[in-house]
Scaffold this motif. Structure first.
Motif, PDB file in Angstrom:
ATOM      1  N   ALA A 397       0.834  -1.202   0.000  1.00  0.00           N
ATOM      2  CA  ALA A 397       0.000   0.000   0.000  1.00  0.00           C
ATOM      3  C   ALA A 397       0.872   1.256   0.000  1.00  0.00           C
ATOM      4  O   ALA A 397       0.569   2.241  -0.683  1.00  0.00           O
ATOM      5  N   PHE A 398       1.971   1.218   0.743  1.00  0.00           N
ATOM      6  CA  PHE A 398       2.904   2.341   0.776  1.00  0.00           C
ATOM      7  C   PHE A 398       3.524   2.563  -0.606  1.00  0.00           C
ATOM      8  O   PHE A 398       3.572   3.697  -1.105  1.00  0.00           O
ATOM      9  N   ASN A 399       3.978   1.501  -1.212  1.00  0.00           N
ATOM     10  CA  ASN A 399       4.572   1.585  -2.554  1.00  0.00           C
ATOM     11  C   ASN A 399       3.575   2.190  -3.540  1.00  0.00           C
ATOM     12  O   ASN A 399       3.923   3.062  -4.347  1.00  0.00           O
ATOM     13  N   GLU A 400       2.336   1.744  -3.450  1.00  0.00           N
ATOM     14  CA  GLU A 400       1.279   2.246  -4.330  1.00  0.00           C
ATOM     15  C   GLU A 400       1.093   3.745  -4.145  1.00  0.00           C
ATOM     16  O   GLU A 400       0.962   4.500  -5.123  1.00  0.00           O
ATOM     17  N   LYS A 401       1.095   4.206  -2.904  1.00  0.00           N
ATOM     18  CA  LYS A 401       0.898   5.635  -2.631  1.00  0.00           C
ATOM     19  C   LYS A 401       2.026   6.482  -3.229  1.00  0.00           C
ATOM     20  O   LYS A 401       1.774   7.542  -3.809  1.00  0.00           O
ATOM     21  N   ILE A 402       3.262   5.993  -3.079  1.00  0.00           N
ATOM     22  CA  ILE A 402       4.416   6.742  -3.589  1.00  0.00           C
ATOM     23  C   ILE A 402       4.348   6.842  -5.108  1.00  0.00           C
ATOM     24  O   ILE A 402       4.588   7.910  -5.698  1.00  0.00           O
ATOM     25  N   VAL A 403       4.006   5.733  -5.750  1.00  0.00           N
ATOM     26  CA  VAL A 403       3.917   5.719  -7.219  1.00  0.00           C
ATOM     27  C   VAL A 403       2.800   6.640  -7.695  1.00  0.00           C
ATOM     28  O   VAL A 403       2.984   7.443  -8.618  1.00  0.00           O
ATOM     29  N   ARG A 404       1.629   6.526  -7.087  1.00  0.00           N
ATOM     30  CA  ARG A 404       0.499   7.364  -7.496  1.00  0.00           C
ATOM     31  C   ARG A 404       0.819   8.840  -7.295  1.00  0.00           C
ATOM     32  O   ARG A 404       0.447   9.687  -8.113  1.00  0.00           O
ATOM     33  N   TYR A 405       1.497   9.157  -6.209  1.00  0.00           N
ATOM     34  CA  TYR A 405       1.893  10.544  -5.948  1.00  0.00           C
ATOM     35  C   TYR A 405       2.762  11.057  -7.095  1.00  0.00           C
ATOM     36  O   TYR A 405       2.564  12.175  -7.605  1.00  0.00           O
ATOM     37  N   ALA A 406       3.728  10.260  -7.521  1.00  0.00           N
ATOM     38  CA  ALA A 406       4.624  10.657  -8.605  1.00  0.00           C
ATOM     39  C   ALA A 406       3.871  10.816  -9.925  1.00  0.00           C
ATOM     40  O   ALA A 406       4.070  11.800 -10.661  1.00  0.00           O
ATOM     41  N   LEU A 407       2.998   9.860 -10.229  1.00  0.00           N
ATOM     42  CA  LEU A 407       2.268   9.910 -11.497  1.00  0.00           C
ATOM     43  C   LEU A 407       1.328  11.110 -11.558  1.00  0.00           C
ATOM     44  O   LEU A 407       1.150  11.729 -12.613  1.00  0.00           O
ATOM     45  N   GLU A 408       0.731  11.453 -10.425  1.00  0.00           N
ATOM     46  CA  GLU A 408      -0.174  12.598 -10.387  1.00  0.00           C
ATOM     47  C   GLU A 408       0.557  13.921 -10.641  1.00  0.00           C
ATOM     48  O   GLU A 408      -0.070  14.923 -11.004  1.00  0.00           O
TER      49      GLU A 408
END
Length: 464
Positions: A397-408
């Motif tokens: 879940a943490f990894n997902e948040k970091i990736v989504r933050y970058a993509l946004e």
């Protein structure tokens, strides 16, 4: 595999020595994993070719029999790139480890894919040259090209794709092609170097690389700068870059990671957010760059800065940074390391790093934030007990948040580690309709989907 392993082995032995074909369990286990936390899967056969012609023959057989093929360098990848989830054949390039030609007047070198960066730099030193890409691990140059590796020196010298002048590639059907030439630039045809570098073994096997090299700088100095907060440190880097200072390396290591460095490397650094920096060039220009950078860092609240010009001291400093991942691993026996790897625009970097640190604190797992902040690329290391499903879920879940933050923020899900299996699920979100173009390229070059299947793009699996 549509045919038996024994049949494939016998066919391979028509042109390979017995020592070049292995079904040994231990050998297979060594080729069924990388340095990531991803599930292990063993190849059925491991082969050790010595020439491009042997690689071509292997590919012709695999294509005809529709057997999966995965190229393998040293297994130092971090997203499951070399794990053969469709089993089949793993091609180990360790016997193709020759430096073929050093063209010092052209600042070029020709190598086979099994040459490591340390091996190359040892040879280049005789000519007063060096190869710039430094991902930390002593990876093979074939593997580094396959993942478009970068690392600590990228801020000044660029990524692996910037260094490749030509590749010899064996395609899925066994055809051998060259993607470039020795010229410094070309306006002729599609840019195949750019296509194949970073393709992670999904489009072809590299059997020769022509790479750019550089003159060893006249002077080099390194520094360690301590800041009160991560925000101060990252903003100092942004200001240095905006001032046009040609810094050679600039790495961020957060407070938790410095603590790991001290334990593992037996250093006594202040346990606060720290920048590891390096400057190189001629003596007069270097001194100006150092003084200007020092002023900028002091303006951003730098509490301590120590410069190292002695080679031994500089090596110790950078060994501490390079060994950080191993420091976490050795300090947390029994746990596996998950490494996030995102890259954002420089203007977004400070907030992105702070967000990552805040979210890491929230999940209650051991880890740190670090990265090649000069180009907006940073990592969070998270130590996980893979037998604890709740810990694994929190880390995912943490990894997902970091990736989504970058993509946004119009960044990327991976700045340097590559897609492999771990970042595949983010490809549609990052690339949109362009992903379909990638899929069409994959199908055109590998219609039977035998080359590292289901990595980067996911198309119809073998046997379906």
């Amino acid at each position: 595999m549509n045919v038996s392993t024994e049949q494939v082995v016998e066919t391979l032995k028509d042109f390979l020595d017995e020592s070049q074909v292995s079904v040994n369990q231990t050998i297979r286990e060594l080729h069924g994993k990388d340095e990531s936390y991803h599930d292990v899967s063993l190849p059925d056969i491991v082969v050790f070719p010595k020439t491009a012609e042997e690689v071509s023959s292997i590919m012709k057989i695999a294509n005809r029999l529709q057997v999966a093929v995965v190229p393998f360098g040293r297994g130092s990848s971090l997203e499951g790139h070399v794990i053969p989830y469709d089993n089949g054949i793993t091609i180990n390039f360790s016997l193709m480890d020759k430096i073929l030609e050093v063209r010092e007047n052209d600042l070029l070198v020709k190598v086979q894919p099994g040459v490591t960066r340390t091996q190359l730099n040892k040879e280049l030193k005789k000519y007063g040259l060096f190869f710039s890409v430094d991902p930390g691990a002593d990876a093979t140059l074939g593997g580094m090209a396959a993942t478009n590796a970068s690392g600590t020196t990228t801020v000044k010298y660029g990524v692996m794709r910037d260094q490749v002048r030509d590749l010899e590639v064996v395609l899925a059907d066994g055809t051998i092609i060259h993607t470039g030439n020795l010229a410094a630039k070309s306006a002729s045809g599609y840019h195949l170097n750019g296509l194949f570098v970073g393709s992670e073994g999904t489009l072809g096997c590299f059997t020769e690389l022509t790479l750019k090299v550089y003159g060893i700088p006249e002077f080099t100095t390194a520094a360690r700068a301590v800041f009160p907060t991560v925000k101060n440190a990252v903003e100092a880097v942004t200001s240095i870059l905006q001032a046009g200072i040609p810094i050679a390396r600039v790495e961020l290591v957060d407070e938790s990671s410095i603590r790991q460095v001290n334990r593992f490397s037996e250093t006594n650094y202040a346990e606060k957010p720290t920048l590891f920096l390096e400057f190189d060039g001629n003596e007069a220009g270097l001194q100006q760059d150092v003084e200007f950078s020092k002023e900028i860092m002091e303006d951003h609240g730098c509490e301590e800065i120590q410069f190292e010009t002695d080679n031994t001291a500089r090596t110790k400093l950078w060994d501490a940074r390079h060994n950080l991942a191993y420091a976490y691993i050795h300090g947390n026996v029994g746990k596996k390391m998950m490494v996030t790897d995102v890259c954002v625009p420089i203007s977004e970097l400070a907030d992105a790093v702070i967000y990552a640190r805040t979210e890491l604190d929230a999940i209650g797992l051991i880890g740190g934030v670090l990265g090649h902040v000069g180009d907006g690329n940073f990592h969070a290391l998270v130590m996980i007990d893979m037998n604890n499903s709740e810990e694994v879920a929190r880390a995912d879940a943490f990894n997902e948040k970091i990736v989504r933050y970058a993509l946004e923020r119009d960044g990327t899900c991976t700045g340097e580690h590559g897609v492999g299996i771990g970042k595949q699920k983010y490809q549609a979100a990052e690339h949109g309709a362009a992903l379909q173009v990638m899929e069409k390229i994959k199908v055109a070059l590998d219609p039977n989907n035998i080359l590292n299947p289901n990595k980067i793009v996911k198309i119809e699996s073998l046997g379906e």
